[in-house]
Design an enzyme around this catalytic site. Structure first.
Site, PDB file in Angstrom:
ATOM      1  N   ASP A  11       6.927   0.509 -28.539  1.00 23.43           N
ATOM      2  CA  ASP A  11       5.663   0.110 -29.186  1.00 23.43           C
ATOM      3  C   ASP A  11       4.607   1.210 -28.983  1.00 23.43           C
ATOM      4  O   ASP A  11       3.565   0.990 -28.359  1.00 23.43           O
ATOM      5  CB  ASP A  11       5.151  -1.231 -28.630  1.00 23.43           C
ATOM      6  CG  ASP A  11       4.814  -1.179 -27.144  1.00 23.43           C
ATOM      7  OD1 ASP A  11       3.911  -1.957 -26.715  1.00 23.43           O
ATOM      8  OD2 ASP A  11       5.400  -0.361 -26.404  1.00 23.43           O
ATOM      9  N   PHE A 167       2.535  -6.666 -19.109  1.00 22.49           N
ATOM     10  CA  PHE A 167       2.263  -6.815 -20.536  1.00 22.49           C
ATOM     11  C   PHE A 167       3.523  -7.013 -21.388  1.00 22.49           C
ATOM     12  O   PHE A 167       3.582  -7.920 -22.218  1.00 22.49           O
ATOM     13  CB  PHE A 167       1.491  -5.596 -21.059  1.00 22.49           C
ATOM     14  CG  PHE A 167       1.236  -5.639 -22.537  1.00 22.49           C
ATOM     15  CD1 PHE A 167       2.089  -5.001 -23.419  1.00 22.49           C
ATOM     16  CD2 PHE A 167       0.163  -6.360 -23.053  1.00 22.49           C
ATOM     17  CE1 PHE A 167       1.870  -5.061 -24.797  1.00 22.49           C
ATOM     18  CE2 PHE A 167      -0.068  -6.428 -24.417  1.00 22.49           C
ATOM     19  CZ  PHE A 167       0.786  -5.783 -25.291  1.00 22.49           C
ATOM     20  N   ASN A 168       4.536  -6.148 -21.261  1.00 20.76           N
ATOM     21  CA  ASN A 168       5.704  -6.218 -22.154  1.00 20.76           C
ATOM     22  C   ASN A 168       6.402  -7.574 -22.070  1.00 20.76           C
ATOM     23  O   ASN A 168       6.841  -8.111 -23.083  1.00 20.76           O
ATOM     24  CB  ASN A 168       6.717  -5.112 -21.816  1.00 20.76           C
ATOM     25  CG  ASN A 168       6.277  -3.755 -22.320  1.00 20.76           C
ATOM     26  OD1 ASN A 168       5.441  -3.661 -23.217  1.00 20.76           O
ATOM     27  ND2 ASN A 168       6.815  -2.712 -21.719  1.00 20.76           N
TER      28      ASN A 168
END
Ligand code: RIB
Ligand code: CA
Length: 312
Positions: A11, A167-168
């Site tokens: 990402d 986060f991921n």
């Protein structure tokens, strides 16, 4: 020695972009392709960013396939303009983008490549696991054909988007849950070590000595990324989370791992998205993930520099 076949699911994101630079044009690897997912930024922008990095580095033949724009179940967390800028990859100046995504969607690309090269394609995942979780549900027959997934995500201690979650994983805990329950050998580059890979100004100066496209890209990315990290968190250097995956695949001695039993908290409470890692196997459940517990930071930066030199 046969090159290790990789697919990078990412990402971009500044640290993803460095990981992509390291994985490509690398004598250790046969990078089969890049797949993109929503995470640091929208799917549109992470895909444009991946294409721009490939074009900038001259990776004209490298396939880029676009993946999932939203998580499997929950609404997506906010995108990370704070540290990656409005585009998701602020800093470098790219020429007009002419490289285009391939026709295949990310899930189809992953399934097709794993079936084409059974037991030989390592999945490197540096964003939310949405594409991977979906691929395992869409084509469960590939589960037994994937030798290893090396991913940046989670932590066995504390998080960075909530006290509990990184986060991921937080961005799509349900997808991560599918992966953690799959039985595929997992190697987790968690915050516990990636937070030590801090790109201080002296590192940027060191890499600026390499007058090639990779050196310039690194410098332009890190100037922005480090400035943003200092502004938001007060850190003197930005943590280069995702490149730890590539460094580990090039030289596993750079990271010490410990076999643990790990599971993803998908409850609706304050620990949603936590990678619950049983460090001491207290519950007697069989280990399912190698969790990174220590990093040789000097060796890590040597590996990053080695990858930059691959573009001479
Ligand atoms: O928590 C850090 C992770 O989230 C990194 O992969 C970063 O690029 C973002 O995706
Ligand atoms: Ca990432």
């Amino acid at each position: 020695m046969e090159k290790k076949k990789l697919i990078l699911d990412c990402d971009p994101g500044h640290d993803d972009a460095v990981a992509l630079m390291m994985a490509a044009n690398n004598p250790h690897f046969d990078l089969l392709g890049v797949t993109t997912v929503r995470g640091n930024h929208t799917l549109e922008n992470t895909t444009i960013n991946a294409l721009n990095v490939c074009q900038y580095l001259g990776l004209d033949e490298l396939p880029v396939s676009s993946g999932c724009a939203i998580p499997l179940v929950r609404i997506p967390p906010k995108t990370e303009e704070r540290v990656h800028g409005e585009s998701g990859l602020d800093g470098p100046v790219f020429e007009k983008l002419t490289k285009r995504v391939t026709g295949a969607r990310a899930v189809d690309f992953i399934v097709d490549q794993v079936k084409k090269f059974p037991n030989r394609v390592t999945l490197v995942v540096t964003g939310p696991m949405t594409n991977i979780g979906l691929a395992l549900r869409y084509a469960p027959e590939i589960i037994s054909l994937i030798p290893e997934i090396v991913f940046m995500g989670g932590s066995w201690q504390y998080g960075n988007v909530t006290p509990a979650a990184e986060f991921n994983i937080f961005a799509d805990a349900e997808a991560a849950d599918i992966v953690f329950r799959s039985g595929i050998p997992l190697v987790m580059m968690g915050l516990d070590v990636t937070r030590q890979a801090l790109c201080y100004p002296e590192i940027i100066e060191r890499m600026a000595n390499h007058k090639n496209v990779a050196g310039k890209l690194f410098v332009d990315l890190m100037h922005f990324f480090s400035m943003a990290q200092k502004k938001v968190f007060g850190w003197a250097g930005g943590p280069l989370h995702d490149p730890t995956c590539i460094a580990y695949l090039m030289d596993p001695s750079v990271i010490e791992t410990k076999e643990m039993y790990g599971e993803i908290d998908t409850s609706s409470g304050p620990s949603y998205g936590r990678t619950n890692c049983d460090v001491f196997l207290l519950e007697g459940k069989p280990a399912n993930v190698k969790v990174s517990v220590k990093i040789d930071v000097d060796k890590f930066w040597d590996i990053v520099e080695e990858c930059i030199k691959h573009y001479n």
